[in-house]
Scaffold this active site. Structure first.
Site, short mmCIF file in Angstrom:
data_model
loop_
_atom_site.label_atom_id
_atom_site.label_comp_id
_atom_site.label_asym_id
_atom_site.label_seq_id
_atom_site.Cartn_x
_atom_site.Cartn_y
_atom_site.Cartn_z
N ASP A 404 0.85 -1.17 0.00
CA ASP A 404 0.00 0.00 0.00
C ASP A 404 0.90 1.25 0.00
OD1 ASP A 404 -2.68 0.87 0.16
OD2 ASP A 404 -2.67 0.94 2.32
N ASP A 454 -10.41 2.99 -2.29
CA ASP A 454 -10.97 2.06 -1.32
C ASP A 454 -12.48 1.97 -1.50
OD1 ASP A 454 -8.47 1.66 -0.29
OD2 ASP A 454 -8.77 2.89 1.50
#
Length: 658
Positions: A404, A454
């Site tokens: 990430d 997301d």
């Protein structure tokens, strides 16, 4: 809250920022009360507002009023921290009627005051439209308030549609559900579990295994190492007192792993920063006890918040105090036939404020000052530790890495090389919002790449995450999958405390169907042990899963949109096809389409097979109901519920020529 008396009736002023506003929002970035979307004070044209709601991007706020409101007022405009030059458009919509429309507003424009009569309105929608995919598009509903009758309050739109279970219960006879192909690198540890339903105990066998592999007859777990490259055709068997199931498995030993999309669980949308070793092991146990492992669900992935200081023989990230026995935990998960994943980042600080893969200090120490000011350290430090971290992961037995946040190519490449040289097959996933302009690099370097932001448990978020992926489809395939993020089923913590998904039952069927057609990674995002019968049924339809796990590995393409119905076509092995017919009801085409009004109805739809290149006669099967519908040539007619799907599998008749 204030109170007034109008014609003998008591009216209450309800400030929108006093509501649990996130529960009313379908937007992707969180809405913020008394704060702009940037986290700063609400400020427009130099004026600061102490009350209101700050939003980011396209924002959808829905309220159930049931005729109990008389007015809504607000000051709307672009926040001073917003994007310059971009047009924003504000709408207030009541019972499908546009009650206020701002027209295009831009940064620096004078904010607009609005006061809307809500008499008799049952459902209210507040909408801000901006171009999708652009970040930091902050805008505001400042001084926003409702005038409500008596003691009434704005409520959430109910999600009470019947949750119909379509898939028949699996029988007692054995059925092997594993994918037909599996890849591993030569000389690396091999772990593969034969996924099978049927009454236990089952006895497993695997004939013609390559040298170096063995199968456990009680568990169906295949382990060992294969040194010689090649393609090995293995016959899998599962047997019980009711019968026997046989399936062919192609084991490909070479440079490519992840020949089908991963299936498993990720802990972030379940527990976020509260994840710990006990929750991870409970999730692994639940994966087995709930029967998910029998349908091919494999990975147990720890997201952010497991990381502690560097140390050990590799000077790698070590687990923090929440994970006191990391290697033992990993071994236990492997003993169940499952695999373990972890999270990291090339940044100094992870998104949640834990040690990342780089540092400005030579030995990588993570000071408290970094944790306390994590936002300031979301960048790549002077010293990087990809090799050290990859070696530690391999020694622990890690099988999956989520890397990430908004990874760029050099970082992706450094970790890709480190993982390939670690001596273990570690699935490599980068997250999030991988730029499409670099898609060929993601294909070359990674096993999956997040194609967008997301995900949240809303139809807007699902639409943005999945229904817009057609341009990515040509690049997904064996070894490199387009990843629209975790699944938003069950109880989730996306933007607010643990709550049931806000997708309607029909939207949930569409969600699983489209992810399967897209050959997307399937990662459950809710606590497994909390799965109810409806959600478990969604996750254990082997015919739907088989579409996702098809060995050809070709993502579906959007081949048509007619009368509000999208047609997604996926070619399968053996010249079969899977089709999803999705009733999106013109979503995004009008301001009203962003909301549920409670009067939506199914549509009747006729699919012209010849238009999508399918000429001849086909046997069509409803994969959710696991039922043959008959033979069709030319057209196929069906009803489709609002935001629902009809998912079918087509097998060409012998007389049909391609």
């Amino acid at each position: 809250m204030g109170t007034t008396l109008v014609y003998g009736q008591k009216n209450n002023t309800i400030w929108m920022d006093d509501l649990s506003i996130r529960t009313f929002s379908e937007g992707i970035p969180a809405v913020l009360a008394k704060t702009s979307g940037s986290g700063e004070a609400i400020r427009m044209k130099g004026i600061t507002y102490s009350r209101g709601i700050g939003v980011n991007g396209t924002s959808v706020l829905s309220f159930l009023l049931n005729g109990n409101a008389s007015a809504f007022s607000a000051v709307v405009g672009v926040d001073d921290m917003g994007m310059k030059g971009l047009p924003y458009r504000f709408y207030v919509i009541g019972d499908r009627k546009i009650l206020f429309e701002s027209g295009d507003m831009k940064w620096g424009d004078q904010p607009r005051m609005l006061n809307v009569n809500l008499t008799g309105i049952k459902r209210l929608g507040l909408l801000v439209l901006v171009e999708q995919g652009i970040t930091k598009t902050y805008s505001n509903w400042a001084d926003a308030k409702f005038i409500m009758k008596d003691e009434q309050m704005p409520l959430n739109i109910p999600n009470t549609d019947e949750r119909i279970i379509l898939t028949p219960v699996a029988g007692t006879q054995p059925k092997i559900n594993s994918a037909a192909v599996f890849g591993a690198r030569p000389g690396n540890p091999f772990l593969y579990t034969i996924a099978a339903t049927g009454e236990r105990p089952l006895v497993f066998s695997a004939s013609n295994l390559p040298d170096g592999l063995q199968v456990d007859a009680k568990t169906g777990i295949i382990t060992g190492k294969v040194l010689e490259r090649g393609v090995y055709t293995v016959t899998l068997k599962a047997k019980n007192s009711s019968g026997e199931s046989v399936k062919q498995l192609r084991i490909k030993i070479g440079d490519t792993i992840a020949l089908t999309p991963p299936m498993g669980w990720n802990g972030w949308n379940s527990w976020a920063r509260a994840i710990d070793q006990e929750k991870v092991m409970a999730s692994a146990d639940a994966m087995v006890k709930m029967g998910l492992a029998n349908h091919g669900w494999t990975y147990i992935n720890i997201d952010d918040a497991w990381q502690g200081q560097r140390g050990g023989k590799y000077n790698a990230i070590q687990p923090n105090e929440k994970f006191p026995s990391f290697k033992q935990m990993t071994d236990y998960i492997h003993s169940l036939g499952l695999k373990l994943g972890v999270y990291s980042t090339p940044w100094i600080s992870s998104y949640a404020g834990y040690p990342g893969g780089s540092s400005n200090l030579e030995h990588g120490f993570f000071p408290d000052a970094v944790r306390d000011n994590k936002r300031a350290f979301r960048y790549i430090g002077k010293y990087s530790f990809e090799k050290e971290d990859a070696m530690q992961m391999a020694e622990w037995g890690v099988d999956y890495l989520k890397y990430d946040w908004r990874i760029e190519v050099p970082s992706a490449e450094r970790m890709s090389v480190a993982l390939k040289n670690s001596g273990r097959d570690i699935f490599y996933s980068i997250s999030n919002s991988a730029p499409f302009s670099n898609v060929k690099d993601w294909v070359r370097l990674t096993n999956s790449y997040r194609t967008g932001p997301d995900i949240r448990d809303s139809w807007l978020s699902l639409y943005v995450s999945a229904f817009t992926l057609d341009k990515w489809s040509p690049y997904g395939g064996p070894g490199h999958w387009n990843d629209p993020d975790m699944m938003i089923l069950g109880n989730v913590t996306t933007g607010s405390p643990l709550h049931p998904t806000r997708l309607t039952p029909d939207e949930q069927y569409s969600h699983v169907s489209l992810f399967s057609l897209l050959a997307a990674p399937l990662l459950i995002g809710c606590p497994i042990e909390q799965l109810d019968a409806f959600t478990l049924n969604l996750l254990t339809n082997d015919e739907v899963i088989a579409v996702n796990q098809d060995a050809l590995g070709r993502p579906a393409r959007l081949v048509g949109e007619e009368n509000g119905v999208q047609i997604w076509l996926k070619q399968l092995e053996n010249k079969e096809y899977a089709i999803g017919l999705f009733n999106i009801d013109g979503y995004t085409k009008t301001p009203q389409s962003y909301f549920r009004w409670g009067d939506e109805k199914p549509v009747s739809f006729t699919l012209d097979l010849t238009k999508i290149g399918l000429k001849g006669k086909y046997t069509i099967r409803d994969v959710w109901r696991q039922k043959n519908l008959g033979e069709f040539e030319g057209t196929f007619n069906t009803g489709i519920r609002h935001h629902g799907v009809v998912m079918i599998r087509l097998t060409a008749h012998q007389s049909t020529k391609h």
